[in-house]
Each structure stands twice: as structure tokens, then as C-alpha cells.
Design an enzyme around this catalytic site. Sequence first.
Site, short mmCIF file in Angstrom:
data_model
loop_
_atom_site.label_atom_id
_atom_site.label_comp_id
_atom_site.label_asym_id
_atom_site.label_seq_id
_atom_site.Cartn_x
_atom_site.Cartn_y
_atom_site.Cartn_z
CG HIS A 164 -19.00 9.58 -14.10
ND1 HIS A 164 -20.12 9.04 -13.53
CD2 HIS A 164 -18.95 9.12 -15.37
CE1 HIS A 164 -20.72 8.26 -14.44
NE2 HIS A 164 -20.02 8.30 -15.55
NE ARG A 177 -26.15 8.16 -14.31
CZ ARG A 177 -25.52 9.17 -14.89
NH1 ARG A 177 -26.18 10.25 -15.24
NH2 ARG A 177 -24.22 9.10 -15.11
#
Lengths: 532, 227, 286
Positions: free
Chosen positions: A318, A338
Site C-alpha cells: 500500500h 487521496r
Amino acid sequence: MYTPEMLRLIEVVEQTREKRLQETFPRLTAEEKTNLLRSYHPDYMEGAMRPLKIGPNAGEKLPHAYVDLFESRSMIDADGLSLDDIAYDVDVLVIGGGGAGTAAALLAAEEGADVLLVTKLRHGDANTMMAEGGIQAADKENDSPALHYLDAMGGGGFYNIPELVRALVNDAPLCIQWLESLGCMFSKYPDGTMNTIHGGGTSRKRMHFAHDYTGAEIMRTLRDEARNRGIKVVEFSPAVELIKDERGQCAGAVLYNLETEQFLVARAKTVIIATGGSGRLHINDSPTTNHYGATADGLVIAYRAGAKLIYLDATQFHPTGVAFPEQIVGQLVTEKVRGLGAQLVNIDGEQFIYPLETRDAVSSAIIRECRERQKGIPVPSGYGVWLDSPMIEIIHGKGTIEKELPAMFRQYIRFGINMAEQPILVYPTLHYQNGGILINEFAETQVPNLYVAGEASGGVHGRNRLMGNSLLDIIVFGRRAGKNAAQKAKTVQLGKLTLEHVRRYNEELAKQGLGQRVAPILLPDYRGKISG
Amino acid sequence: MTAEKKTVSIYVMGKQSEVPYGVTIMKAMEYAGYRFIRGCGCRGGFCGACGTVYRKPGNFRLKVGLACATMVEDGMHLTQIPFYPANKAVYNLEALEPTLGTLLKYYPEITRCLGCNQCTRICPQELPVMNYIATAQRGDIEATAHQSFDCIMCGLCASRCPAEIVQYNVGILARRLYGRHIAPRAKHLAERVDEIRAGKFDAELDRLMQMSKEELQKLYNARDIEQ
Amino acid sequence: MSIPYFPGCTLHVKAKDLDDSTRAALAALGLELTELPEWTCCGAVFPLAQDNYMGMVAAARILANAAKLGDGRLVTVCSFCYHVLKRVNFAFRNRTEARNKLNEYLEEHYNGEVTLLHPLELIRDDVGFDVLQDRVYRRLKGLKVACYYGCTLSRPAEEMGFGEPENPTIMEELVAALGAEPVGFSWKTKCCGSYQVLNNAALAADRAQAVLEAASRQGAHVIITSCPLCRYNLERLPVGAAGKGESEARLPVLYFTQLLGIALQLPATTLGLDSHYLDALKEARA
Ligand SMILES: Cc1cc2nc3c(=O)[nH]c(=O)nc-3n(C[C@H](O)[C@H](O)[C@H](O)COP(=O)(O)OP(=O)(O)OC[C@H]3O[C@@H](n4cnc5c(N)ncnc54)[C@H](O)[C@@H]3O)c2cc1C
Ligand code: SF4
Ligand code: SF4
Ligand code: FES
């Protein structure tokens, strides 16, 4: 709390923020992406893998940590353990009490099967509980299962098995509706319309969520429902070996009571493995986001029983694991940060990658920024890059972070960092097992009567899973596994139980001079260290 | 957070250990040689497996925290409470009505709340626990659902409740009642489900499944992305 | 101006009409009530033992939370809530030991700073009954009203400070200001049966019957109260649980805030009033 040096560097980030709010970093072309992955993705690191010497996938190169496991001997003495002394005798045995296992148990029970769910820790202590970001389903008007199919395929590098992806995208809305009807509190608009956002690699906003406790909300709801339905659950009793019958059908498992240290035999007409992932193997010595029990046990026991593995060499890092503070290094900073607009920024306050590229690409870009370009920010464990979280508050309004990302906010505020006002430091962390035990769209393996669902399975996501497709996967294939296993159980005739496959595997190991270690390892061992 | 001392002394169930400064209780216990079976799950503040109670020298207050999210302090006396017995009502959600009557039927003890606020004080998620029991008591299911949403079901509140209420089970009943019976259903979802059942997308999916990698790739690279 | 307000559990569920009519009637008089941001049940009964502090802590916290709002006042209308909060506040103000003990369990220090007000007191002090008289749109001329206080509003006198313990008059003053006629009524501070309705329904029914008959004897057209439990007992019991069938003494029972709302010509729906009450009232006066 940030060091004075970090606080100074934060000023640099603040200075460029206004300008960055206007700019969109260009997306990678297909070619740029391939090159980036080749050069920087951990999967391609020299020396990180070696060929496996035994079993159905012999000859394939896998990360050392997996090879070590598959080349380990069994915990049990295949000749010494009596299989006549049966502790549990059921139609369907579900191994693993995460989301996939619980969904499977519910559906199997609905089919009228006598179900036993065994799990290693408590029911719900699982990666499912930790998923923050969301679950995908193409249920909006501008979206379709076909677009979802395309996104999943592209994300997976087109290695995904088409039948599995089809099942995934086709069942997705059905699964969300199932969860809705079980009372899952998805974030919705007042008229009931689902609030959905983008995830890395999605072409439509199809990420459904429940604040940033999406996995927890799903897990606790399924668990509550399992309790309401009276499904038998045995905790702290991992499966350490599968049992077959003389005809080669899977016929149950040997359980190990972690507290009394006894072995117990569970006989079943069909078996579902839903043991989840393998982050706690710390491939590449990487920190991980995974829960304590993510040690690939299911892979080990299925492999010994003859099941084939696929894409286990593709590990998902990740891109945004915590790089600072030290206490929580490796834990997840959900992609939703994000998704809501936070950019990745280097030490000079510049963007260096479009924030919602697929995970493998973003991870590689961060590694490149730190290793090659030397534009990372030094932290005690190495380096990190900034994730400019305060942008979220600017874009969506003050208080958005606390409202939409309460878990994240809480995680940081405990250590004196207010992510609504200060950017946070991130670095890639070991997150997801892209591959696993090969299944077909009925969740069947090549071993008769053995089913697999969830992160333990392989093929659905190709070589790289998209965010939100895993929570989906566990519900889609958990349900399919449960239903099919229960229906199959109605016709199964079991023969005499045997551990012959284990004995043979041990012999083969001995022949090759392997088998010094013991597996499955069940729990990582951090005694005397500061780790995990 | 300037470390003068490199290590601190903690007492795990009375036994002293020297552990590094600045680490979580969970990591400190491992450093001290413990290997968890119970008391450790997600290691990240989500599962509620690692509830820990502790006291600090010279302070009568009983403190609590998640072992995976609380830092060790010098002189800390601690023990984990990885399990606490709790009654959970068994119900058929679908048949329930989202009313005060339902809450009272399954958890009549909520009316016994004394308002002592121990539960709120102890909650490692800092939830307004007493308050969500208060809203449950007056049948405000929506408020209970929202206020208890971040509950990780660690059980610490129930361990301290003089009224013997199991707050987190009341919370999940309220949330499920809300999600199932109060929150409006997603219409677009129901429509999409109908379309799928009617096979509306089958042909398109069939076609995609037959495509070569190159064809798919072309489509993929050309797909438009929702802004 | 907005005044902190504690509705109480019953008003939130069963006695929504008392809550609605209180807010609406006071708002019409320019008194805006703002519900406390967080509140719990007050405990509903004041503990019999002086040192049962656990039984007071919920009420104590409600008062302490109200103190944080800085207005210095707290309004509550349910007679039980008023009773409990008032007495706990009294303990804070007058009993050092209780104050110290309770503060051990509170998050914020509290010394009894808040003044607890019943809406009747608030109207009297902030509006004035004489002013109210001029603000009434629909004078309730000819309506005979029995003001029923029940046992919780005025006793114990020292702690409650709600006027003469056996003969409080504040509700009558309100009624007079509305242009109606308060009737003398010997049972006005007697108990309606209260929580006995749960254990001994027949006993409660007898009490309620007696209250109704006493009011009826004085020619009352309607009884008013500020207590949801009194209203419940008076309204339902004589017909149902006592098994005596429809009583002759059956009178409509209203909250005083509803009567006030009628006089202020607020729409029946905002007062939680069924139209049959209005009809009954009209008939009574005719
Ligand atoms: C921090 C984090 C965030 C994530 N966020 C997202 C997201 O936003 N969206 C998304 O789609 N996906 C997300 N994922 C991925 C997703 O949560 C998991 O892939 C998925 O939940 C796996 O579900 P599962 O049921 O297969 O396995 P798990 O949920 O891990 O359950 C496996 C269970 O099996 C038990 N078990 C293990 N070994 C044995 C054994 N030998 N015997 C018996 N039981 C055993 C375990 O204890 C556990 O209970 C995230 C993952 C993590 C770690
Ligand atoms: S409400 Fe109770 S169970 Fe839930 S997190 Fe807080 S203390 Fe734990
Ligand atoms: S601990 Fe129990 S009695 Fe005390 S406030 Fe909480 S729910 Fe009420
Ligand atoms: S281990 Fe899961 S909350 Fe601490």
C-alpha cells in the site's frame, strides 16, 4: 508529535499548497507505468525470491517468506494423531472468522447446512475489521458492471481470470444490497442515494463506504447476524491441517486449541478456507498493515492437500503506510485520504505522481522519489513522503477529516499529530496478498470439496487488486462458497478419514532435505523485539 | 516527547520489565517476552481485542487504553482485559420495528442506567457512551446509531457499568435497526439489482470476456474517467 | 433570547405533546428554549436515602452541563424531572457533604449555580401574568379549570419553593391571566396514584377517580397538569384499569401549556392536540 526539523519542512509543503490546489499531476502512460514498476516495485527486486522446490507449484519463484512456509513440515504427527476421535461433525466447516468466512457461514446456514466456523483469534479479529476505505460496486447510473470489469482487469495487469472478475462485478450490487438489508450503515445522502467516491484505478465513483470504518461495519454486522442465526463458532482454534478421505475428497481439518494446546478433529462434508492474507510474514522485511493472524495458514494447508496457487509472487504494497510516528509505523493511511483530494508531495513541496494511480504504481513512485531522487523526508525507520491531508479541509470544508475519517484522525491525534492541520508522513507498507489459492467462479479449488474465498484465494485480482475490490471479493465469493459448499454437502458421502497427504508431503520434504521449520506458523513471534 | 530516559519500567500483572521508551503497551509486552494469544488482534485500533487497564504511580484513577494505541509510561501497572462476558440478545432483524419498545424488549436493563458516566470515561474511542445509552433509553435510535458508530466493541464500558448494561450490544442493535429500518434505501441500487437479474449486462460482459489482452488494454486506456 | 431546556425522556417519547406545546407556547411569548446538547434521564425518582449519591449523580450532571452554557438557568416542565432536579440542586446549594461527594463523580465542578425553573415560573418572572393577560388572543372566558399540581411540584416545601405546599397558586394565576376561571379544588396536591399504576392499578385508579370527582364537584370543565404521569393516570385509568366503566366524572385533562397555546391561538397540531379536545372545550363553555 513532529520534530522541529519536520515542522520546518512542513512549512515548505504549506508554501506550495495553494499552487498545487490548482494543478493536476499528469497521469502515467501505459509505458511509463510499466517502466516504473519494473524498476522500483518490490516484486521485481533482485534476490527477493527463490524457486519453490515442492508441491503443485514447484519451480515457481516466490518471495522467500512463502517458500520457507511451503518447505516446512507439518505441526502434527500424521501417523500418531487419531482421526477416530471426532470432536466436531458437520456438513460445512468454515475456516476463518473474517468477512469471507462469516459471509460463507451465513449463506451455508441459509441453505440448511449444519455449519461450524473455526477461527484462530476471536471471531472478527481479521483484516476485514481493518478495512477503512470502501467497497466497490457499479450501481450508479453512469456506471456499469462492464466498466467495473474493465477497471479491475486493467488494475490487475490483465492477469485476472475473466470468469472470476465477471462474478465479482456481476454480484457486486447484489452484495451491497444484501449488506444494506442486514443493516450496514453505508454513508448515504438523505434520499438514500449511496455516497460514492473514487479509489485508485476506478473510472467511476463507485466506492461505497461507512465513514472510514467500512470493514468494521461490515464485519460486526455479519458477526452479529451469525450470532443471531446461532451459527456455531469456535475461537482460538486454528486449522493446522486439512483432513481428506480415502477417495481424496477434503473431509475436514485438524484444529489446534491455542489455549489448551490440544489437537481436535473436525469432520465435514465440505470445507471452506477463508483464512485471509499473509502480511505478518513480513515479506522483504516490510512493516505491514495486516492483523496479527495474517500468516498464510490457509495457503500452507491447502497446498499440502494439493491445491494450486496463483500469482502469489505479486505482493501489494500500500503506497501510504504510516512512516511517522514510530509507534504506528506500517499502519494504513487509507486511500480515501487521496480519494478526498490529498496529494503526495516530496521534501521540496512538489507533487511527483498522480495520487490515484494504481497502488503498485504509486508505491513504486514513492520508492523512486526516496531512493533515486533523494527527495524523501528522513524518519527514524528510513524515509517517507508527505501526504498533504489539510488539502481535504480546504477542498471539502473544515471538519471533513474528523467527520469522514474519524479512525484516521484518531490514530494520529493519539500521538500528537493533527492531520487536519498538518500533513502526514507515509511510505509503502505490505498490505495485501494479490494471489492465493486458485479458485473457479464457484469458489472451488482443484481439491474435491475444498472451497476458498477471500484474500486466501487467487485469480480474482490478477497481479494487483484495486481498493474496494477486496471487501467486495470476500462478500461475493464468501457467499458463493457458502452456498455451493452447502449444496454440495447434501450429496457428499465421506469415506475413511486420512492424513496420508500430509505424511507424503513430509516424506517428500525429507527427501529433498527440507522441512527444518514447522508451518503454519499461526502467530508471528515478536518476543524480545520491537516489531510489527 | 523528548526522551530523557531510553527505557521505562512497567509492571505487567505485577511483574516488572524494563522496556524501551515511547513504544505502545502491546509492543512493550512483546519486547518483555510475551507472545499474545488473546489480547491482540488488528494491532491498529480497530478490533477491540486489546483492552488494557492500568494505574500510574501516585494517581488513584483507573485508566484504560488499547494496548496497541497507548504508549507505556514509567511505573505503569497494567493488565489486559481481553474478554468480558456479555449478554447479547438474539433477534430477527427483519421482523423488528425500530422503536423504543424493541430496544427495551431486548435490553430492558438500559433503564437502569444511573448516569454515573463511567462508560464514557473509560471508552478508548472517546465515545459519548452514557449519552448513547441515554438516547437509546428515550428511543432515539438514530442518535444512538450515530453516536455509537465508532465503537470497536472492546467491552471496557460493560466491565465498569454498575447497571450491568452491555452498551456496545445496545449500540449495534440500534445501528442495525437504523441501517435496516430507518435509513432510506438506495433506489439506484435496487434498480441496478433488477437490471442485473434481468440479464441486462450479460451480453456486454460476455463480449469483454472474449477479448484478447490487447483489445482490453485498448479499451482500458481509452476509458473516460468521471471527474 | 434562548434558555437552556431539559425535556426529559418521557417528553421525548410518550409525552411529545407536552414537549411540543411547551416549546411552542413559550416561543410565542418570546421565550426560546434550546435543548441541552447532551442529556440523560434525570433518574425520575429522588432517592429516599439522603446519602444515596449514585441516585443523584445523573441529575447532578444535567445541572452541571447546564451550568456550562452560562445562562444560569435551566427550564424543565415534567413534574418528575422538575422535582428531582430541583431537589438535587437544593442539595448542591445547601448540603456541603452532598456537594462534595457528588463533585467527586462529576467531570466539571458544580456548586448549584444554576437556577432551575418551571415554565410557570419562567412566564411569571420573565413575562409577567399581567402582561400575559394582554398577549392572550383568545380569552378563555367561562372556562372552569381545575389546576392539578399532584404531589411532586410543591413538596417538600423547603426544597421545592413552589409556593404554599398544600395550596400552591401559580397555575391558577396563569389560568386567570388567560381569562378562564380557576376553581377551588381540595385534591389539587394529592397524589394521582403515580407509579402505583405499575404495581397496584386498582389503587391508582381509586386515587385518580377521587381527583376527578373532586374537580368535577367544583364544576370544572377541564383539568390541567404539567405531569405526564398524572395525565396518564387521570385520563386512562378511570375508564380502563379500575373496571368501573365510563365515569361520570370524566373530564378532559390537558397540559397547562396546551391551554396556554389555545389561548395564544397556536395551531392545534403544534400543541399536539387532538381536535376532539378543542370540541370538548368548546362544548364545555357553551
Ligand atoms: C488495514 C487494511 C485496510 C484495508 N482496506 C480495504 C479497503 O478499504 N477496501 C477493500 O476492499 N479492502 C481493504 N483491505 C483488504 C481487505 O480488508 C481484506 O483483504 C479482506 O477483508 C480479507 O477478508 P478475508 O475474510 O479473506 O480475511 P480476513 O478478514 O483477514 O479473515 C481471515 C480470518 O481467518 C482467521 N484465520 C487465519 N488463519 C487461520 C487458521 N489457520 N485457522 C482458522 N482461522 C484462521 C483469521 O484470524 C481471520 O479471522 C484492507 C486491508 C487492511 C489490512
Ligand atoms: S463504547 Fe464500549 S465497547 Fe465501544 S469502544 Fe467504547 S468502551 Fe469499547
Ligand atoms: S456505566 Fe452504566 S450506569 Fe454508568 S452511565 Fe454508563 S450505562 Fe449508565
Ligand atoms: S489489537 Fe485491535 S484494537 Fe488493539
